[in-house]
Design an enzyme around this catalytic site. Structure first.
Site, PDB file in Angstrom:
ATOM      1  N   GLU A 161     -39.691  -2.823  13.191  1.00  0.00           N
ATOM      2  CA  GLU A 161     -39.508  -1.720  14.148  1.00  0.00           C
ATOM      3  C   GLU A 161     -40.835  -1.020  14.426  1.00  0.00           C
ATOM      4  O   GLU A 161     -41.021   0.133  14.052  1.00  0.00           O
ATOM      5  CB  GLU A 161     -38.420  -0.742  13.666  1.00  0.00           C
ATOM      6  CG  GLU A 161     -38.458  -0.435  12.206  1.00  0.00           C
ATOM      7  CD  GLU A 161     -37.331   0.453  11.701  1.00  0.00           C
ATOM      8  OE1 GLU A 161     -36.186   0.289  12.164  1.00  0.00           O
ATOM      9  OE2 GLU A 161     -37.609   1.294  10.847  1.00  0.00           O
ATOM     10  N   GLY A 181     -43.734   0.932  16.528  1.00  0.00           N
ATOM     11  CA  GLY A 181     -43.820   1.896  17.619  1.00  0.00           C
ATOM     12  C   GLY A 181     -45.206   1.845  18.236  1.00  0.00           C
ATOM     13  O   GLY A 181     -45.386   1.474  19.391  1.00  0.00           O
ATOM     14  N   CYS A 226     -58.189  27.691  24.171  1.00  0.00           N
ATOM     15  CA  CYS A 226     -59.132  28.674  23.664  1.00  0.00           C
ATOM     16  C   CYS A 226     -59.241  28.545  22.152  1.00  0.00           C
ATOM     17  O   CYS A 226     -58.902  29.470  21.405  1.00  0.00           O
ATOM     18  CB  CYS A 226     -58.678  30.072  24.059  1.00  0.00           C
ATOM     19  SG  CYS A 226     -58.420  30.198  25.825  1.00  0.00           S
TER      20      CYS A 226
HETATM   21  C1  LIG Z   1     -42.512   5.895  12.558  1.00  0.00           C
HETATM   22  C2  LIG Z   1     -41.594   4.850  12.117  1.00  0.00           C
HETATM   23  C3  LIG Z   1     -41.681   3.556  12.642  1.00  0.00           C
HETATM   24  C4  LIG Z   1     -42.763   3.155  13.601  1.00  0.00           C
HETATM   25  O1  LIG Z   1     -44.004   3.184  12.996  1.00  0.00           O
HETATM   26  P1  LIG Z   1     -45.319   2.662  13.762  1.00  0.00           P
HETATM   27  O2  LIG Z   1     -46.406   2.973  12.807  1.00  0.00           O
HETATM   28  O3  LIG Z   1     -45.413   3.426  15.037  1.00  0.00           O
HETATM   29  O4  LIG Z   1     -45.148   1.218  14.002  1.00  0.00           O
HETATM   30  C5  LIG Z   1     -40.750   2.630  12.249  1.00  0.00           C
HETATM   31  N1  LIG Z   1     -39.775   2.946  11.371  1.00  0.00           N
HETATM   32  C6  LIG Z   1     -39.664   4.175  10.829  1.00  0.00           C
HETATM   33  C7  LIG Z   1     -38.579   4.452   9.873  1.00  0.00           C
HETATM   34  C8  LIG Z   1     -40.570   5.160  11.175  1.00  0.00           C
HETATM   35  O5  LIG Z   1     -40.474   6.380  10.630  1.00  0.00           O
END
Ligand SMILES: *Cc1c(COP(=O)(O)O)cnc(C)c1O
Length: 365
Positions: A238, A240, A316
Site C-alpha cells: 500500500e 502512497g 510572517c
Molecule cells: C502512510 C501509510 C502508508 C503509505 O506510506 P508511504 O510511505 O506513503 O508509501 C501505507 N500504509 C499505512 C498503514 C500508512 O500509515
C-alpha cells in the site's frame, strides 16, 4: 512547460493523471504476479487523484472516516482501513463498506465485538525486527501503531467471537530508499506470517517505497520482482508517496527578491503552508525556474545573476523556507519556481489556514 490555465501571480499545484497511471504500471511490472496494490490515500487525497488510483490500483488504504468516504465515492474495489484511534462510528462505517480492518490493539478487538460487528480482520503487528531505514520507522521500536509482537500470542488466544484473523498488517517505514532491503523485509514478513498457520492468508506489508528528493532517483524496485509468494497468500502493498510524488508539481511566482545580511531571498506567492514537507523534514527541496519574459510595469524589474538563493514563502515567519542555498544563473521577479515531486505529502500535510492567504490553484492534467 506550465499549463495555460494558470492565473497570476502563479501559485498552483499541478497534478498529472498520466503520471499516476504510468507509476502504477511501472510498480506492477516490478511486483510478483498477483500482488494486491492498494493506494494509501493519505499521501494525496485530492478526489481526482484518489479516483484515478482507485481505478488503476486494486483498491485503496484509508485511515479515517473522511478517507473512507473518499474511497467509497471513488468506487474503490477493495478498501483496507487502518489507524490507531478509530472511532466506533468509523469502525461501523468501514465494516458496512466491506473494508478489511487492520486492528491495532486488543482493546480495539473488544470494541469491534462490542459493536456486534462480525468480520474478517487483520492484526497490525509491531514486530521486534527487522527494521528498515527511512524517514519514520514504525516497527521494531516503541510507537502507537499495532500490537507488540511479544503480546501477539496472547491476543490471538483471545479473539472475540464473530471476528476472524485472516492476516497481518506490517507497515514498517516511510521513504525507504534501499530496494534490496525492502525485498528482504517483504520476504521475511511472508515467512514470519506463515508461522501462524493456514488461516493467515493476507500479508500486508504497507507502504514506504521511497523517493530521493535531493536527486531525481527513487528506490530500486527491481529486487521486489524476485519475492516468492506462496500459493494462497494475498500479498498486499500500500504505497502512497511513490505513486503520487512525481505526479505533482508546485509552482510559485517570485514576488520579491532581496539580499539581507549577505543572504539572498526569493520571496514566493506560496510557501510551507502549501508545501510543508521540506520544513517538516528539514531538507531543501530543489526547484527549477520557469522564466517569464514579459514585464510591463513602469519600474525596473528586480533580478539576480550567478548567486545562491533561499526560496521562501509569504508567511510572517523565518521558518517558511522551501529551499536553502540553491544556485541560480538568473532569476527575476515574475519568474516562477517549479518544485517537482510534490504530489505526495504536499498540500495534504500543510497548515493551510495559517495567515489566511488564498489557497493555490489546483490544475489536473
Ligand atoms: C502512510 C501509510 C502508508 C503509505 O506510506 P508511504 O510511505 O506513503 O508509501 C501505507 N500504509 C499505512 C498503514 C500508512 O500509515
Amino acid at each position: 512547460m506550465l499549463p495555460d490555465s494558470l492565473k497570476t501571480p502563479v501559485c498552483a499545484y499541478i497534478y498529472d493523471k498520466s503520471v499516476l497511471r504510468a507509476r502504477v504500471a511501472e510498480l506492477r511490472a516490478n511486483l510478483p504476479t498477483g500482488t494486491t496494490l492498494l493506494y494509501a490515500v493519505k499521501a494525496n487525497g485530492h478526489p481526482d487523484v484518489v479516483h484515478t488510483l482507485a481505478q488503476e490500483c486494486d483498491g485503496l488504504e484509508v485511515a479515517s472516516g473522511g478517507e473512507l468516504d473518499l474511497a467509497i465515492t471513488a468506487g474503490a474495489r477493495r478498501i483496507a482501513f487502518g489507524g490507531p484511534a478509530k472511532t466506533d462510528r468509523e469502525l461501523a462505517a468501514a465494516v458496512a463498506a466491506g473494508a478489511l480492518i487492520n486492528v491495532e490493539s486488543a482493546h480495539e478487538l473488544q470494541r469491534l465485538a462490542g459493536l456486534g460487528l462480525h468480520t474478517d480482520i487483520c492484526l497490525r503487528v509491531n514486530r521486534r525486527g527487522p527494521t528498515l531505514t527511512g524517514s519514520h520507522t514504525m516497527t521494531g521500536t516503541a510507537t502507537p501503531f499495532g500490537i507488540d509482537e511479544t503480546q501477539l500470542d496472547d491476543v490471538l488466544a483471545t479473539i472475540p467471537d464473530g471476528l476472524r484473523v485472516i492476516g497481518f498488517h506490517l507497515h514498517a517505514v516511510s521513504n525507504n530508499l534501499d530496494g534490496p532491503a525492502h525485498a528482504r523485509f517483504i520476504t521475511d514478513a511472508i515467512t514470519w506470517s506463515q508461522r501462524y498457520g493456514p488461516q493467515i492468508r493476507v500479508v500486508n506489508v504497507g507502504g514506504g517505497i521511497g523517493i530521493d528528493y535531493r536527486t531525481t532517483t527513487s528506490m530500486d524496485l527491481t529486487p521486489l520482482k524476485q519475492i516468492t509468494v506462496p500459493a494462497g497468500i494475498d500479498l498486499i502493498l500500500e504505497p502512497g508517496r511513490w505513486l503520487t510524488a512525481d505526479a505533482g508539481r508546485y509552482a510559485a511566482e517570485v514576488i520579491d527578491l532581496k539580499t539581507t545580511h549577505g543572504r539572498t531571498f526569493a520571496v514566493l506567492r506560496g510557501g510551507t503552508h502549501h508545501f510543508r514537507l521540506p520544513a517538516a523534514w528539514g531538507y531543501s527541496h530543489p526547484f527549477t525556474i520557469h522564466h517569464v519574459d514579459t514585464w510591463n510595469r513602469p519600474y525596473p524589474r528586480p533580478e539576480v545573476t550567478d548567486v545562491t538563493i533561499d526560496a521562501v514563502g509569504e508567511l510572517c515567519t523565518p521558518r517558511d523556507v522551501l529551499t536553502r542555498d540553491q544556485h541560480v544563473d538568473h532569476l527575476r521577479v515574475g519568474d516562477v519556481l517549479i518544485f517537482d515531486r510534490t504530489g505526495a505529502y504536499g498540500w495534504d500535510i500543510s497548515h493551510h489556514d495559517f495567515l489566511r492567504h488564498d489557497p493555490p490553484q489546483f490544475v489536473i492534467l
